[in-house]
Write a protein that holds these residues in place. Structure first.
Motif, PDB file in Angstrom:
ATOM      1  N   ILE A   1      24.166  -5.131 -30.584  1.00 34.73           N
ATOM      2  CA  ILE A   1      24.812  -4.355 -31.549  1.00 34.73           C
ATOM      3  C   ILE A   1      26.129  -5.042 -31.613  1.00 34.73           C
ATOM      4  O   ILE A   1      26.917  -5.479 -30.831  1.00 34.73           O
ATOM      5  CB  ILE A   1      25.197  -3.063 -30.452  1.00 34.73           C
ATOM      6  CG1 ILE A   1      23.945  -2.429 -29.925  1.00 34.73           C
ATOM      7  CG2 ILE A   1      26.299  -1.938 -31.388  1.00 34.73           C
ATOM      8  CD1 ILE A   1      22.977  -1.704 -31.159  1.00 34.73           C
ATOM      9  N   PRO A   2      26.199  -5.225 -33.146  1.00 36.17           N
ATOM     10  CA  PRO A   2      27.107  -6.005 -33.733  1.00 36.17           C
ATOM     11  C   PRO A   2      28.769  -5.376 -33.232  1.00 36.17           C
ATOM     12  O   PRO A   2      28.985  -4.356 -33.288  1.00 36.17           O
ATOM     13  CB  PRO A   2      27.228  -6.001 -35.267  1.00 36.17           C
ATOM     14  CG  PRO A   2      25.855  -5.476 -35.380  1.00 36.17           C
ATOM     15  CD  PRO A   2      25.343  -4.884 -34.377  1.00 36.17           C
ATOM     16  N   GLY A   3      29.385  -6.281 -32.414  1.00 36.67           N
ATOM     17  CA  GLY A   3      30.950  -5.762 -32.150  1.00 36.67           C
ATOM     18  C   GLY A   3      30.805  -4.986 -30.789  1.00 36.67           C
ATOM     19  O   GLY A   3      32.013  -4.682 -30.215  1.00 36.67           O
ATOM     20  N   LYS A   4      29.587  -4.938 -30.146  1.00 32.10           N
ATOM     21  CA  LYS A   4      29.874  -4.083 -28.878  1.00 32.10           C
ATOM     22  C   LYS A   4      30.221  -5.201 -27.772  1.00 32.10           C
ATOM     23  O   LYS A   4      29.926  -6.377 -27.885  1.00 32.10           O
ATOM     24  CB  LYS A   4      28.456  -3.887 -28.484  1.00 32.10           C
ATOM     25  CG  LYS A   4      28.171  -3.245 -27.186  1.00 32.10           C
ATOM     26  CD  LYS A   4      26.986  -2.378 -26.910  1.00 32.10           C
ATOM     27  CE  LYS A   4      26.454  -1.757 -25.661  1.00 32.10           C
ATOM     28  NZ  LYS A   4      25.371  -1.064 -25.583  1.00 32.10           N
ATOM     29  N   HIS A   5      31.150  -4.560 -26.899  1.00 28.41           N
ATOM     30  CA  HIS A   5      31.760  -5.734 -25.776  1.00 28.41           C
ATOM     31  C   HIS A   5      30.588  -6.355 -25.019  1.00 28.41           C
ATOM     32  O   HIS A   5      29.604  -5.754 -24.438  1.00 28.41           O
ATOM     33  CB  HIS A   5      32.708  -4.872 -24.927  1.00 28.41           C
ATOM     34  CG  HIS A   5      33.115  -5.716 -23.939  1.00 28.41           C
ATOM     35  ND1 HIS A   5      32.728  -6.273 -22.533  1.00 28.41           N
ATOM     36  CD2 HIS A   5      34.224  -6.584 -23.851  1.00 28.41           C
ATOM     37  CE1 HIS A   5      33.625  -7.102 -21.915  1.00 28.41           C
ATOM     38  NE2 HIS A   5      34.536  -7.203 -22.800  1.00 28.41           N
ATOM     39  N   ARG A   6      30.752  -7.698 -24.720  1.00 26.72           N
ATOM     40  CA  ARG A   6      29.434  -8.309 -23.928  1.00 26.72           C
ATOM     41  C   ARG A   6      29.921  -8.319 -22.539  1.00 26.72           C
ATOM     42  O   ARG A   6      30.957  -9.027 -22.166  1.00 26.72           O
ATOM     43  CB  ARG A   6      29.589 -10.103 -24.649  1.00 26.72           C
ATOM     44  CG  ARG A   6      28.300 -10.531 -24.092  1.00 26.72           C
ATOM     45  CD  ARG A   6      28.047 -11.838 -24.774  1.00 26.72           C
ATOM     46  NE  ARG A   6      27.118 -12.774 -24.136  1.00 26.72           N
ATOM     47  CZ  ARG A   6      25.921 -13.093 -24.646  1.00 26.72           C
ATOM     48  NH1 ARG A   6      25.885 -12.832 -26.116  1.00 26.72           N
ATOM     49  NH2 ARG A   6      24.989 -13.625 -24.146  1.00 26.72           N
ATOM     50  N   SER A   7      29.205  -7.727 -21.832  1.00 25.71           N
ATOM     51  CA  SER A   7      29.097  -8.000 -20.304  1.00 25.71           C
ATOM     52  C   SER A   7      27.616  -7.477 -19.934  1.00 25.71           C
ATOM     53  O   SER A   7      26.848  -6.797 -20.717  1.00 25.71           O
ATOM     54  CB  SER A   7      30.083  -7.118 -19.759  1.00 25.71           C
ATOM     55  OG  SER A   7      30.276  -5.758 -19.968  1.00 25.71           O
ATOM     56  N   LEU A   8      27.211  -7.589 -18.558  1.00 27.02           N
ATOM     57  CA  LEU A   8      25.981  -7.299 -18.265  1.00 27.02           C
ATOM     58  C   LEU A   8      26.260  -5.866 -17.826  1.00 27.02           C
ATOM     59  O   LEU A   8      27.074  -5.328 -17.129  1.00 27.02           O
ATOM     60  CB  LEU A   8      25.650  -8.031 -17.389  1.00 27.02           C
ATOM     61  CG  LEU A   8      24.142  -7.694 -16.482  1.00 27.02           C
ATOM     62  CD1 LEU A   8      22.930  -8.043 -17.536  1.00 27.02           C
ATOM     63  CD2 LEU A   8      23.837  -8.169 -15.149  1.00 27.02           C
ATOM     64  N   TYR A   9      25.490  -4.900 -18.685  1.00 26.03           N
ATOM     65  CA  TYR A   9      25.710  -3.559 -18.488  1.00 26.03           C
ATOM     66  C   TYR A   9      24.960  -2.899 -17.183  1.00 26.03           C
ATOM     67  O   TYR A   9      25.503  -2.090 -16.413  1.00 26.03           O
ATOM     68  CB  TYR A   9      25.404  -2.671 -19.771  1.00 26.03           C
ATOM     69  CG  TYR A   9      26.188  -2.935 -20.899  1.00 26.03           C
ATOM     70  CD1 TYR A   9      26.514  -4.241 -21.490  1.00 26.03           C
ATOM     71  CD2 TYR A   9      26.996  -2.058 -21.068  1.00 26.03           C
ATOM     72  CE1 TYR A   9      27.440  -4.067 -22.562  1.00 26.03           C
ATOM     73  CE2 TYR A   9      28.177  -1.845 -22.092  1.00 26.03           C
ATOM     74  CZ  TYR A   9      28.278  -3.185 -22.513  1.00 26.03           C
ATOM     75  OH  TYR A   9      29.245  -3.152 -23.859  1.00 26.03           O
ATOM     76  N   PRO A  10      23.711  -3.248 -16.860  1.00 24.80           N
ATOM     77  CA  PRO A  10      23.089  -2.911 -15.552  1.00 24.80           C
ATOM     78  C   PRO A  10      23.742  -3.725 -14.359  1.00 24.80           C
ATOM     79  O   PRO A  10      23.996  -4.821 -14.585  1.00 24.80           O
ATOM     80  CB  PRO A  10      21.685  -2.875 -15.807  1.00 24.80           C
ATOM     81  CG  PRO A  10      21.410  -4.046 -16.791  1.00 24.80           C
ATOM     82  CD  PRO A  10      22.544  -4.022 -17.642  1.00 24.80           C
ATOM     83  N   TYR A  11      23.525  -3.144 -13.038  1.00 26.21           N
ATOM     84  CA  TYR A  11      23.982  -4.043 -12.019  1.00 26.21           C
ATOM     85  C   TYR A  11      22.765  -4.600 -11.231  1.00 26.21           C
ATOM     86  O   TYR A  11      21.762  -4.249 -11.231  1.00 26.21           O
ATOM     87  CB  TYR A  11      24.430  -3.045 -11.017  1.00 26.21           C
ATOM     88  CG  TYR A  11      24.537  -3.684  -9.364  1.00 26.21           C
ATOM     89  CD1 TYR A  11      25.727  -4.532  -9.316  1.00 26.21           C
ATOM     90  CD2 TYR A  11      23.777  -3.275  -8.356  1.00 26.21           C
ATOM     91  CE1 TYR A  11      26.031  -4.673  -7.857  1.00 26.21           C
ATOM     92  CE2 TYR A  11      24.204  -3.757  -7.146  1.00 26.21           C
ATOM     93  CZ  TYR A  11      25.385  -4.679  -6.895  1.00 26.21           C
ATOM     94  OH  TYR A  11      25.432  -5.002  -5.629  1.00 26.21           O
ATOM     95  N   VAL A  12      22.985  -5.903 -11.060  1.00 26.85           N
ATOM     96  CA  VAL A  12      21.996  -6.780 -10.885  1.00 26.85           C
ATOM     97  C   VAL A  12      21.988  -7.255  -9.330  1.00 26.85           C
ATOM     98  O   VAL A  12      20.895  -8.124  -8.840  1.00 26.85           O
ATOM     99  CB  VAL A  12      21.681  -8.077 -11.753  1.00 26.85           C
ATOM    100  CG1 VAL A  12      23.016  -8.997 -11.516  1.00 26.85           C
ATOM    101  CG2 VAL A  12      20.468  -9.042 -11.435  1.00 26.85           C
ATOM    102  N   GLY A  13      22.571  -6.436  -8.525  1.00 25.33           N
ATOM    103  CA  GLY A  13      22.544  -6.768  -6.953  1.00 25.33           C
ATOM    104  C   GLY A  13      21.469  -6.233  -6.362  1.00 25.33           C
ATOM    105  O   GLY A  13      20.976  -6.529  -5.032  1.00 25.33           O
TER     106      GLY A  13
END
Ligand code: FAD
Ligand code: NAP
Length: 547
Positions: free
Chosen positions: A505-517
């Motif tokens: 999504i253009p402009g969307k903040h980049r970070s991992l959205y789900p938790y991978v633990g």
């Protein structure tokens, strides 16, 4: 608990938004287990969520059907009675299943269909949420539960001229209920994620010609779909207690164990045999063959190359095979689609693959799709372009918290949650499979049940303790976000431009959205928080909250 109905405002103990897996099970727990007054607001005219909206040809689950369902937490009887027809059930069957759940637990009488929530504001004086709908109705509830899904807001790219197209266009996530007849048509399909990979082989059998616009090739894994035999069905039903126990403990909520060995600890030939064996079984087992595929680049490359070679074996034209073989991201750092005959589709005369990474789509024209290389004239365009995942739908709810800040404003620099369930400044709000919980990195019914059961347990505790408000502290939230980021950084997941990191999504903040633990680890953390009296939350008694 109480329900007051007045002409202007309906007051409830709890409001739930969404009637998919999450909303149905939440309503069951709120009303049938806790005896609360509860109402579900749902935009569609029926239950089902994902399986109501995504009716495109080939739509099916890629968690195996026998564990893509409610567990014994909902009903052992239903598990015994329900029989899936295919290893990976198709959309109509999953929708029927969810309709059956709604009817069996008499849920429909507390679901308001064709009702879209457009705003939800916390009324701090009264200690309740005021929820507005598109049709101008208003509801009040002490607790608000979002069950709006992680993949429920479609992403329709803003191609110049998009609306000038003279033919029919469709987004897979809003597919017409009456179906679409592509017989004799020239069809453009934009997108080759899990959806495109399911749809393209089906449309290719019907259409005169299919032109596939691929931006990023994926590591598609053989699905191996087949009918379920009575013997298999019986065996699964007998094994269900162990199956559910495993789904709750494994990293991804699948009843598959991850082998306790690293990829490079075994000789090359043996490694290939291990991959082959997993490949032959079909489904996500390939991802469980070694324990470091998501952690170590060299280990990952062994699986990646195995999958590239599978593509090369199956696609006749070596140039097309190379276009389909991913080289720009490690395996499983984008959600790998499961395929059933996808690669062979490119051996057909009526299918053309266009690499829009090399020559991007410049415009949609009245006649079709124009890339830097030329114009492709078509009768229909299918947008298999995915979703504004995890936060897109939450933001559209217009949720405004204690300090007047909207969730979208608070999360402008990325989600900040406690356990992915709650967020500071938004009292009495619970998010089922919210950002920074395992959610889309798991077999979702398992994670949905875990969240719903945890919320139900929390509400029971609040009632027993006479607590009117619950809100996570800023410190607890900061701690969770730091932990989430730390775990993310140990994996290869940030490497790819995936929707998991918001890159679609253009402009969307980049970070991992789900938790991978991991599902099991995460469950333990949530249970521990509850056992410590909801550590990290501020709980205010009714008299204190009112003072
Ligand atoms: P949803 O099913 O998305 O339901 C959310 C509901 O909220 C929708 O009905 C929507 O209309 C409603 N809603 C949203 N906003 C509003 C509003 N403002 N007002 C009123 N109502 C609103 N997961 C797996 O684990 N395994 C799979 O194999 C799998 N296959 C998938 C296949 C497809 C094609 C897609 C798109 C997703 C798949 N998923 C799969 C993920 C899937 O979304 C979840 O498994 C699950 O169905 C989510 O259920 P849910 O109830 O949380 O959300
Ligand atoms: P997706 O994985 O986000 O794929 C969207 C596709 O559209 C990608 O190929 C993407 O390219 C392309 N695209 C997006 N914007 C584009 C643009 N502007 N120009 C050109 N191409 C563009 O979406 P999805 O396939 O709908 O799947 C989403 C998720 O839903 C899946 O990952 C999965 O979790 C779930 N799902 C599951 C199943 C199943 O088998 N059970 C089926 C369907 C969906 P890029 O990759 O370059 O961004």
């Amino acid at each position: 608990m109480s329900e007051t109905v007045s002409t202007d405002l309906r007051e409830l103990d709890a409001l739930v938004v969404g009637a998919g897996f999450s909303g149905l099970y939440m309503l069951h727990r709120l009303r049938n287990t806790l005896g609360m007054s509860a109402l579900v607001l749902e935009a569609a005219d029926d239950v089902g969520g994902t399986w109501y909206w995504n009716r495109y040809p080939g739509a099916r689950c890629d968690s195996e059907s026998y564990f893509y369902s409610f567990s014994d937490r909902l009903s052992e009887d239903l598990l015994e009675e329900w029989t899936w027809s295919e290893r990976f059930a198709g959309q109509p069957e999953i929708l029927r299943y969810l309709q059956t759940v709604a009817d069996r637990f008499d849920l429909r009488r507390d679901i308001r269909f064709r009702t879209t929530v457009t705003a939800a504001s916390w009324d701090d004086d009264a200690g309740r949420w005021l929820v507005d709908t598109r049709d101008g109705e208003r509801f009040a509830a002490r607790f608000l539960v979002t069950a709006v899904g992680c993949l429920s807001t479609t992403n329709l790219p803003e191609f110049p001229g998009r609306d000038s197209f003279r033919g029919d266009s469709f987004h897979t996530g809003l597919w017409p209920h009456e179906g679409v007849d592509f017989t004799g048509k020239r069809v453009a399909v934009i997108g080759t994620g899990a959806t495109g990979v399911q749809l393209i082989p089906e449309v290719a059998q019907e259409a005169a010609h299919v032109t596939v616009f691929q931006r990023t090739p994926n590591y598609d894994i053989a699905g191996g779909n087949h009918p379920v035999t009575p013997d298999f069905d019986r065996k699964i039903k007998d094994d269900y207690p162990q199956i559910w126990a495993r789904t709750r403990e494994t990293a991804f909520g699948f009843p598959y164990d991850v082998a306790d060995r690293t990829a490079l600890s075994v000789p090359e030939e043996e490694r290939r045999e291990i991959f082959e064996e997993a490949w032959a079984k079909g489904g996500f087992r390939l991802g469980t063959t070694f324990n470091d595929l998501l952690l170590d680049e060299d280990a990952n490359e062994t699986a990646a190359e195995f999958l590239r070679n599978k593509i090369r074996e199956r696609v006749d034209d070596p140039e097309i095979a190379e276009m389909l073989a991913p080289k720009d991201h490690p395996f499983f750092t984008k959600r790998p689609p499961l395929e059933n005959g996808y690669y062979e589709t490119y051996n057909r005369d009526n299918v053309t693959l266009v690499d829009v990474n090399k020559s991007p789509i410049e415009a949609i024209t009245p006649a079709g799709v124009r890339t830097a290389d030329g114009e492709y004239e078509v009768d229909s365009i299918v947008y298999a372009t995915g979703f504004d995942a995890m936060t897109g739908t939450l933001f559209k709810l217009g949720i405004r918290g204690r300090d007047g800040l909207t969730l979208a404003e608070k999360w402008a620099e990325g989600p900040r949650s406690y356990l992915g369930i709650a967020t500071h400044g938004f009292p009495n709000l619970f998010m089922i499979t919210g950002p920074q919980s395992p959610s889309v990195l798991s077999n979702m019914p398992v994670s949905i049940e875990q969240h719903v059961d945890w919320v139900a347990g929390c509400l029971r505790h609040l009632r027993e303790q006479g607590v009117a408000r619950i809100e996570p502290t800023r410190e607890a939230e900061d701690g969770w976000v730091a932990h989430h980021d730390e775990v993310t950084a140990t994996t290869l997941l940030p490497r790819a431009n995936s929707w998991w990191v918001g890159a679609n999504i253009p402009g969307k903040h980049r970070s991992l959205y789900p938790y991978v633990g991991g599902v099991g680890t995460y469950r333990g953390i949530c249970d521990d928080v509850a056992a410590k009296g909801y550590e990290g939350f501020t709980l205010s008694r009714a008299d204190v909250a009112a003072a």
